[in-house]
Enzyme design. Structure first.
Site, PDB file in Angstrom:
ATOM      1  N   TYR A 159      -1.450  -0.350  10.348  1.00 56.35           N
ATOM      2  CA  TYR A 159      -1.675  -0.898   9.001  1.00 56.35           C
ATOM      3  C   TYR A 159      -0.524  -0.488   8.084  1.00 56.35           C
ATOM      4  O   TYR A 159       0.000  -1.310   7.330  1.00 56.35           O
ATOM      5  CB  TYR A 159      -3.010  -0.374   8.464  1.00 56.35           C
ATOM      6  CG  TYR A 159      -3.240  -0.616   6.981  1.00 56.35           C
ATOM      7  CD1 TYR A 159      -3.673  -1.855   6.519  1.00 56.35           C
ATOM      8  CD2 TYR A 159      -3.004   0.393   6.044  1.00 56.35           C
ATOM      9  CE1 TYR A 159      -3.887  -2.081   5.160  1.00 56.35           C
ATOM     10  CE2 TYR A 159      -3.213   0.184   4.691  1.00 56.35           C
ATOM     11  CZ  TYR A 159      -3.646  -1.044   4.253  1.00 56.35           C
ATOM     12  OH  TYR A 159      -3.843  -1.265   2.910  1.00 56.35           O
ATOM     13  N   SER A 190       0.861  -1.197   0.000  1.00 60.22           N
ATOM     14  CA  SER A 190       0.000   0.000   0.000  1.00 60.22           C
ATOM     15  C   SER A 190       0.888   1.234   0.000  1.00 60.22           C
ATOM     16  O   SER A 190       1.995   1.200   0.543  1.00 60.22           O
ATOM     17  CB  SER A 190      -0.880   0.000   1.253  1.00 60.22           C
ATOM     18  OG  SER A 190      -1.534   1.249   1.389  1.00 60.22           O
TER      19      SER A 190
HETATM   20  P1  NAP Z   1     -11.732  -5.268   0.634  1.00 61.40           P
HETATM   21  O1  NAP Z   1     -12.555  -4.716  -0.468  1.00 61.40           O
HETATM   22  O2  NAP Z   1     -12.048  -4.908   2.052  1.00 61.40           O
HETATM   23  O3  NAP Z   1     -11.698  -6.863   0.475  1.00 61.40           O
HETATM   24  C1  NAP Z   1     -10.943  -7.604   1.382  1.00 61.40           C
HETATM   25  C2  NAP Z   1     -10.844  -9.025   0.900  1.00 61.40           C
HETATM   26  O4  NAP Z   1      -9.953  -9.719   1.775  1.00 61.40           O
HETATM   27  C3  NAP Z   1     -12.168  -9.750   0.946  1.00 61.40           C
HETATM   28  O5  NAP Z   1     -12.191 -10.657  -0.137  1.00 61.40           O
HETATM   29  C4  NAP Z   1     -12.120 -10.470   2.296  1.00 61.40           C
HETATM   30  O6  NAP Z   1     -12.885 -11.671   2.321  1.00 61.40           O
HETATM   31  C5  NAP Z   1     -10.647 -10.822   2.335  1.00 61.40           C
HETATM   32  N1  NAP Z   1     -10.145 -11.063   3.694  1.00 61.40           N
HETATM   33  C6  NAP Z   1     -10.148 -10.214   4.752  1.00 61.40           C
HETATM   34  N2  NAP Z   1      -9.620 -10.821   5.821  1.00 61.40           N
HETATM   35  C7  NAP Z   1      -9.296 -12.084   5.430  1.00 61.40           C
HETATM   36  C8  NAP Z   1      -8.750 -13.200   6.085  1.00 61.40           C
HETATM   37  N3  NAP Z   1      -8.425 -13.162   7.399  1.00 61.40           N
HETATM   38  N4  NAP Z   1      -8.544 -14.335   5.369  1.00 61.40           N
HETATM   39  C9  NAP Z   1      -8.887 -14.412   4.063  1.00 61.40           C
HETATM   40  N5  NAP Z   1      -9.417 -13.376   3.390  1.00 61.40           N
HETATM   41  C10 NAP Z   1      -9.626 -12.234   4.073  1.00 61.40           C
HETATM   42  O7  NAP Z   1     -10.168  -4.883   0.458  1.00 61.40           O
HETATM   43  P2  NAP Z   1      -9.402  -4.236  -0.800  1.00 61.40           P
HETATM   44  O8  NAP Z   1      -9.512  -2.767  -0.697  1.00 61.40           O
HETATM   45  O9  NAP Z   1      -9.748  -4.941  -2.043  1.00 61.40           O
HETATM   46  O10 NAP Z   1      -7.903  -4.585  -0.383  1.00 61.40           O
HETATM   47  C11 NAP Z   1      -7.183  -5.677  -0.941  1.00 61.40           C
HETATM   48  C12 NAP Z   1      -5.718  -5.489  -0.602  1.00 61.40           C
HETATM   49  O11 NAP Z   1      -5.255  -4.257  -1.153  1.00 61.40           O
HETATM   50  C13 NAP Z   1      -5.424  -5.431   0.897  1.00 61.40           C
HETATM   51  O12 NAP Z   1      -4.214  -6.080   1.188  1.00 61.40           O
HETATM   52  C14 NAP Z   1      -5.303  -3.934   1.153  1.00 61.40           C
HETATM   53  O13 NAP Z   1      -4.517  -3.661   2.280  1.00 61.40           O
HETATM   54  C15 NAP Z   1      -4.654  -3.475  -0.143  1.00 61.40           C
HETATM   55  N6  NAP Z   1      -4.859  -2.046  -0.418  1.00 61.40           N
HETATM   56  C16 NAP Z   1      -6.101  -1.519  -0.645  1.00 61.40           C
HETATM   57  C17 NAP Z   1      -6.231  -0.157  -0.885  1.00 61.40           C
HETATM   58  C18 NAP Z   1      -7.566   0.507  -1.146  1.00 61.40           C
HETATM   59  O14 NAP Z   1      -7.632   1.749  -1.184  1.00 61.40           O
HETATM   60  N7  NAP Z   1      -8.641  -0.212  -1.314  1.00 61.40           N
HETATM   61  C19 NAP Z   1      -5.107   0.642  -0.901  1.00 61.40           C
HETATM   62  C20 NAP Z   1      -3.867   0.089  -0.664  1.00 61.40           C
HETATM   63  C21 NAP Z   1      -3.745  -1.261  -0.434  1.00 61.40           C
HETATM   64  P3  NAP Z   1     -14.473 -11.647   2.700  1.00 61.40           P
HETATM   65  O15 NAP Z   1     -15.161 -11.119   1.449  1.00 61.40           O
HETATM   66  O16 NAP Z   1     -14.797 -13.062   2.976  1.00 61.40           O
HETATM   67  O17 NAP Z   1     -14.640 -10.735   3.862  1.00 61.40           O
END
Ligand code: NAP
Length: 250
Positions: free
Chosen positions: A159, A145
């Site tokens: 985080y 991130s």
């Molecule tokens: P999101 O929309 O909140 O989705 C999270 C996903 O991770 C869901 O599929 C969830 O499964 C799964 N998950 C959460 N905890 C888990 C666990 N303990 N075991 C297995 N699966 C788990 O998140 P996102 O924004 O797509 O983020 C994805 C990645 O990108 C993360 O690593 C995040 O830190 C990184 N990121 C995101 C952003 C942003 O702005 N969105 C920015 C920088 C980095 P369920 O559906 O079953 O809950």
């Protein structure tokens, strides 16, 4: 099929992981869509991939639990053979706020999933991919991130620290397994439209901050997925240990 590309996307049920899973399905990967609790969303991703002519399955596992990770990889080995690609994506942010008010159990859970979980998932993947261990080689993309660099003050410093760990881990592992046919890279998204912001207690976060990015808007999960897919692909055959920012210049 010998040249089958078998991809695990942790947290493939929603957000960036779901976009990466769908894109990979279109590119001919056999996709394992991991989720922790939202089975309906995971099944929807599987169904979307199948409707587009691809192959996918949903597998539940909490990557914050070592026993679940071992079960997940046992299932993969049994049902699909050796894994060739991994999107190490599952991640959580906890509850936004200053460090002094943060719940230690909440922060520990973030580290368990984002750091220990991601490292243990990569460990199992390398055991299946490494040519030194009978594998065919492969590619891993870790989700970092921009928070690793910006620090997320007042929001979620723990985080940010977890993603700093992913940056270091990506460098180290990439060098460790480079001669074993495994490439390891990271993608660092900026502000991306997913559920993660609301999950952290800030549903208006993108509205408040997106216009401050040099590009003037939040990114879409599909725009991150495109970078992930490139790093997974043979087009990136000489790319390892890199960290690709997908952040609109942030
Ligand atoms: P999101 O929309 O909140 O989705 C999270 C996903 O991770 C869901 O599929 C969830 O499964 C799964 N998950 C959460 N905890 C888990 C666990 N303990 N075991 C297995 N699966 C788990 O998140 P996102 O924004 O797509 O983020 C994805 C990645 O990108 C993360 O690593 C995040 O830190 C990184 N990121 C995101 C952003 C942003 O702005 N969105 C920015 C920088 C980095 P369920 O559906 O079953 O809950």
């Amino acid at each position: 099929m010998n040249d089958e590309k078998i991809l695990l996307v942790t947290g493939g049920s929603r957000g960036i992981g779901a976009a990466a899973a769908r894109a990979a399905g279109r590119e001919g990967y056999r996709v394992i869509v991991n989720y922790v609790s939202d089975e309906k969303s995971a099944q929807q991703v599987v169904s979307d991939i199948e409707k587009a002519g691809g192959r996918a399955d949903a597998v539940q596992a909490d990557v914050g639990q070592e026993k679940d990770i071992l079960r997940l990889f046992k299932t993969i080995a049994k049902q699909y053979g050796r894994l060739t690609h991994l999107v190490n994506n599952a991640g959580i942010i906890g509850r936004a706020g200053p460090l002094a008010d943060a719940d230690p159990a909440m922060m520990r859970a973030v580290i368990d999933v984002n750091v220990t979980g991601a490292i243990l998932v990569a460990r199992e993947a390398v055991k299946q991919m490494s040519t030194a261990r009978g594998g065919k080689g492969g590619a891993i993309v870790n989700l970092s991130s921009m928070a690793a660099i910006l620090g997320a003050p007042g929001e979620y410093t723990w985080y940010a620290a977890s993603k700093g760990a992913i940056d270091s881990f990506t460098i180290g592992l990439s060098r460790e397994v480079a001669k074993e046919g495994v490439r390891v890279n990271a993608v660092s998204p900026g502000l991306i439209e997913t559920d993660i912001h609301a999950a952290g207690g800030q549903p208006d976060r993108l509205e408040r901050l997106a216009h401050l990015t040099p590009i003037g808007r939040a990114g879409k999960a599909e725009e991150v997925a495109a970078a992930i897919l490139w790093l997974l692909s043979d087009d990136a055959s000489y790319v390892t240990g890199s960290n690709l920012r997908v952040s609109g210049g942030r």
